[in-house]
Write a protein that holds these residues in place. Structure first.
Motif, PDB file in Angstrom:
ATOM      1  N   UNK A  76     -14.698   0.068   8.821  1.00  0.00           N
ATOM      2  CA  UNK A  76     -13.516   0.799   8.655  1.00  0.00           C
ATOM      3  C   UNK A  76     -13.311   1.256  10.411  1.00  0.00           C
ATOM      4  N   UNK A  77     -14.453   1.463  11.077  1.00  0.00           N
ATOM      5  CA  UNK A  77     -14.415   1.546  12.539  1.00  0.00           C
ATOM      6  C   UNK A  77     -13.602   0.445  13.211  1.00  0.00           C
ATOM      7  N   UNK A  78     -14.046  -0.731  13.051  1.00  0.00           N
ATOM      8  CA  UNK A  78     -13.646  -1.993  13.543  1.00  0.00           C
ATOM      9  C   UNK A  78     -12.026  -1.894  13.334  1.00  0.00           C
ATOM     10  N   UNK A  79     -11.670  -1.694  11.944  1.00  0.00           N
ATOM     11  CA  UNK A  79     -10.152  -1.733  11.704  1.00  0.00           C
ATOM     12  C   UNK A  79      -9.324  -0.681  12.205  1.00  0.00           C
ATOM     13  N   UNK A  80      -9.979   0.646  12.475  1.00  0.00           N
ATOM     14  CA  UNK A  80      -9.273   1.696  12.854  1.00  0.00           C
ATOM     15  C   UNK A  80      -8.875   1.414  14.512  1.00  0.00           C
ATOM     16  N   UNK A  81     -10.101   0.825  15.137  1.00  0.00           N
ATOM     17  CA  UNK A  81      -9.797   0.412  16.632  1.00  0.00           C
ATOM     18  C   UNK A  81      -8.822  -0.804  16.593  1.00  0.00           C
ATOM     19  N   UNK A  82      -8.994  -1.839  15.814  1.00  0.00           N
ATOM     20  CA  UNK A  82      -7.901  -3.181  16.010  1.00  0.00           C
ATOM     21  C   UNK A  82      -6.573  -2.631  15.580  1.00  0.00           C
ATOM     22  N   UNK A  83      -6.436  -1.629  14.605  1.00  0.00           N
ATOM     23  CA  UNK A  83      -5.003  -1.492  14.122  1.00  0.00           C
ATOM     24  C   UNK A  83      -4.329  -0.621  15.253  1.00  0.00           C
ATOM     25  N   UNK A  89       5.587   1.410  13.102  1.00  0.00           N
ATOM     26  CA  UNK A  89       5.306   2.318  11.769  1.00  0.00           C
ATOM     27  C   UNK A  89       4.385   1.872  10.706  1.00  0.00           C
ATOM     28  N   UNK A  90       4.358   0.639  10.339  1.00  0.00           N
ATOM     29  CA  UNK A  90       3.632   0.088   9.320  1.00  0.00           C
ATOM     30  C   UNK A  90       2.183   0.375   9.705  1.00  0.00           C
ATOM     31  N   UNK A  91       1.837  -0.328  11.005  1.00  0.00           N
ATOM     32  CA  UNK A  91       0.418  -0.205  11.171  1.00  0.00           C
ATOM     33  C   UNK A  91      -0.072   1.084  11.616  1.00  0.00           C
ATOM     34  N   UNK A  92       0.819   2.056  11.985  1.00  0.00           N
ATOM     35  CA  UNK A  92       0.346   3.490  12.300  1.00  0.00           C
ATOM     36  C   UNK A  92       0.213   4.217  10.936  1.00  0.00           C
ATOM     37  N   UNK A  93       0.800   3.844  10.049  1.00  0.00           N
ATOM     38  CA  UNK A  93       0.414   4.450   8.673  1.00  0.00           C
ATOM     39  C   UNK A  93      -0.783   3.815   8.057  1.00  0.00           C
ATOM     40  N   UNK A  94      -1.195   2.391   8.288  1.00  0.00           N
ATOM     41  CA  UNK A  94      -2.358   1.811   7.970  1.00  0.00           C
ATOM     42  C   UNK A  94      -3.338   2.277   8.706  1.00  0.00           C
ATOM     43  N   UNK A  95      -3.330   2.646  10.155  1.00  0.00           N
ATOM     44  CA  UNK A  95      -4.400   2.891  10.706  1.00  0.00           C
ATOM     45  C   UNK A  95      -4.789   4.468  10.412  1.00  0.00           C
ATOM     46  N   UNK A 149      -6.015  -0.047  -0.694  1.00  0.00           N
ATOM     47  CA  UNK A 149      -4.626   0.345  -0.722  1.00  0.00           C
ATOM     48  C   UNK A 149      -3.945   0.207   0.417  1.00  0.00           C
ATOM     49  N   UNK A 150      -4.559   0.759   1.587  1.00  0.00           N
ATOM     50  CA  UNK A 150      -3.961   0.654   2.922  1.00  0.00           C
ATOM     51  C   UNK A 150      -3.804  -0.866   3.460  1.00  0.00           C
ATOM     52  N   UNK A 151      -4.569  -1.569   3.330  1.00  0.00           N
ATOM     53  CA  UNK A 151      -4.659  -2.970   3.573  1.00  0.00           C
ATOM     54  C   UNK A 151      -3.569  -3.817   2.764  1.00  0.00           C
ATOM     55  N   UNK A 152      -3.523  -3.647   1.255  1.00  0.00           N
ATOM     56  CA  UNK A 152      -2.474  -4.170   0.646  1.00  0.00           C
ATOM     57  C   UNK A 152      -0.911  -3.455   1.164  1.00  0.00           C
ATOM     58  N   UNK A 153      -1.080  -2.304   1.472  1.00  0.00           N
ATOM     59  CA  UNK A 153       0.292  -1.851   1.871  1.00  0.00           C
ATOM     60  C   UNK A 153       0.701  -2.439   3.270  1.00  0.00           C
ATOM     61  N   UNK A 154      -0.054  -2.542   4.256  1.00  0.00           N
ATOM     62  CA  UNK A 154      -0.046  -3.256   5.576  1.00  0.00           C
ATOM     63  C   UNK A 154       0.383  -4.682   5.319  1.00  0.00           C
ATOM     64  N   UNK A 155      -0.029  -5.354   4.361  1.00  0.00           N
ATOM     65  CA  UNK A 155       0.103  -6.844   4.042  1.00  0.00           C
ATOM     66  C   UNK A 155       1.686  -7.194   3.636  1.00  0.00           C
ATOM     67  N   UNK A 156       2.052  -6.294   2.806  1.00  0.00           N
ATOM     68  CA  UNK A 156       3.249  -6.287   1.926  1.00  0.00           C
ATOM     69  C   UNK A 156       4.399  -5.664   2.935  1.00  0.00           C
ATOM     70  N   UNK A 157       3.927  -4.521   3.610  1.00  0.00           N
ATOM     71  CA  UNK A 157       5.024  -4.105   4.575  1.00  0.00           C
ATOM     72  C   UNK A 157       5.130  -5.126   5.647  1.00  0.00           C
ATOM     73  N   UNK A 158       4.317  -5.438   6.104  1.00  0.00           N
ATOM     74  CA  UNK A 158       4.689  -6.519   7.389  1.00  0.00           C
ATOM     75  C   UNK A 158       5.378  -7.894   6.940  1.00  0.00           C
ATOM     76  N   UNK A 159       5.175  -8.171   5.681  1.00  0.00           N
ATOM     77  CA  UNK A 159       5.851  -9.520   5.115  1.00  0.00           C
ATOM     78  C   UNK A 159       7.297  -8.927   4.769  1.00  0.00           C
ATOM     79  N   UNK A 160       7.436  -7.597   4.659  1.00  0.00           N
ATOM     80  CA  UNK A 160       8.926  -7.297   4.228  1.00  0.00           C
ATOM     81  C   UNK A 160       9.664  -7.006   5.545  1.00  0.00           C
ATOM     82  N   UNK A 161       9.147  -6.381   6.337  1.00  0.00           N
ATOM     83  CA  UNK A 161       9.637  -6.400   7.829  1.00  0.00           C
ATOM     84  C   UNK A 161       9.951  -7.319   8.571  1.00  0.00           C
TER      85      UNK A 161
END
Length: 409
Positions: A28-35, A60-66, A90-102
């Motif tokens: 989670x630390x790595x992903x928070x920093x990476x996002x 906006x998508x990445x900010x919500x995911x982070x 849930x956050x990972x799946x949201x980011x994946x689909x939101x990035x694909x949509x936008x």
């Protein structure tokens, strides 16, 4: 910042080592920093290429995911590991689909993002949830590709990709692929460690079995055998004096019963240490309730509605609970011990679970991985095809949990 996160900025990739809780927190630390680092890059890119609706939506998508990952990290640090992992999935799946949509051209990156939880977070869930997570990820893969293809042409018309699109896809693919490689390496290392621990556990159980037999032999020799030998000598003396000295014979006869009762008591105590009589007769409810009455701290036991299980499973649960109760009673410094035994799963394939908790001082499990009592509980669990886990933190008490499937799988 934890050491795995610090190493993530260097050339070496972080190692998600330690307990499941420690590995999930590191991930989670790595992903928070990476996002949030990605958010910063996209904001800077916006100043380079100018205003872009898709770029703004990506930020906006990445900010919500982070933010969701940050919440998951807080939950994990508070011991709510399954909820934290669920939030991260849930956050990972949201980011994946939101990035694909936008931004449909980021579909390759989103596909990689979609499968990260299957590699890193599965240990935080119960087996039933794991079995659901993996096929769900496969189905979502197809849905994600369909979404990306359906959005690609329309997006190209309304907002043609910039010259930086290929660079963005390449950079983010490398970042996400690095996390996946870390997850795969960690999974392989965990399998190797579990195999080594299983082999070591079998060796310890073999040694413990030999030592237990020697202890039984020693206890029999020093206790009941000595009393029975003395009893045989007195019976022989009684036979020699019964006609010559009746008074002496009566004295000897009166002394036989206390010796016989003492020998029976020692044999009963010895048998209790091997397999308690109360466990055989009354099951876990009676045996654990009797053990709770022997603790100094108040101990609440809840074993309602649990059916009988094979002897090896009941013995493993009983002795693991007994060890956890004794540890809490002696070392926790708390005010209450709670013991819960229940059944989960389908009626045709039930699983026996137990939980022993205290509200004491707690300790760092990673600092005492080879403590004799903790190792003994894990070995007992493996001997009955179960799994025993210990969760604790300084100032947060201790929880010992075990799961034992009836069919041994």
């Amino acid at each position: 910042m934890s050491s795995p996160t610090r190493r993530a900025w260097g050339l070496r990739m972080p190692r998600l080592r330690g307990s499941t809780a420690a590995r999930v927190q590191s991930y989670l630390w790595v992903n928070v920093v990476g996002i949030w680092f990605s958010v910063l890059l996209l904001v800077l890119l916006r100043f380079v290429i100018g205003p872009s609706d898709s770029l703004r939506r990506d930020v906006l998508t990445l900010a919500i995911g982070g933010t969701a990952y940050g919440v998951a990290l807080v939950l994990a640090r508070r011991g709510r590991l399954a909820v934290a992992a669920g939030t991260a999935v849930g956050a990972t799946w949201f980011v994946a689909f939101a990035l694909t949509w936008t931004t449909p051209f980021l579909t390759p990156v989103a596909l990689l993002v979609l499968h990260i939880p299957s590699l890193v977070l599965t240990d935080a869930f119960r087996p039933r949830t794991r079995r659901t997570l993996l096929p769900t990820s496969v189905l979502l893969t197809g849905a994600l590709v369909m979404l990306g293809e359906s959005r690609r042409e329309g997006q190209a018309v309304h907002e043609p990709p910039s010259p930086m699109s290929e660079v963005l896809v390449g950079v983010f693919t490398v970042l996400v692929a690095a996390i996946i490689v870390v997850g795969i390496r960690d999974a392989v290392a965990r399998l190797a460690r579990q195999r080594r621990e299983l082999e070591e556990s079998r060796a310890r159980l073999a040694v413990a079995s030999i030592e237990a037999r020697r202890a039984i032999e020693r206890d029999l020799h020093d206790g009941a055998q000595q009393r029975l030998t003395a009893l045989a000598v007195d019976i022989g003396r009684l036979g020699r004096v019964i006609e010559k000295d009746p008074v002496r014979a009566r004295e000897l006869a009166h002394g036989l019963q206390p010796q016989l009762e003492a020998a029976i008591r020692e044999l009963r105590d010895l048998a209790h240490g091997i397999y308690p009589t109360v466990l055989a007769e009354q099951g876990l409810a009676g045996a654990l309730s009797a053990a709770a009455r022997r603790t100094r701290l108040p101990c609440l036991v809840d074993v309602d509605g649990v059916q009988r299980y094979p002897r090896d499973v009941e013995a493993a649960v009983y002795f693991c609970c007994l060890e956890a109760m004794q540890n809490a009673d002696r070392h926790s410094g708390g005010s209450l011990i709670r013991v819960t035994v229940a059944e989960t799963g389908a009626p045709t394939a039930p699983t026996l679970t137990f939980t022993v908790t205290d509200d004491g001082c707690g300790f760092d499990v990673d600092d005492r991985p080879d403590a004799h009592g903790l190792t003994g509980m894990r070995d007992r669990g493996q001997s009955a095809h179960g799994v025993v886990t210990i969760r604790s933190a300084p100032g947060a008490g201790t929880t010992v949990e075990g799961r034992f499937p009836r069919d041994g799988r």
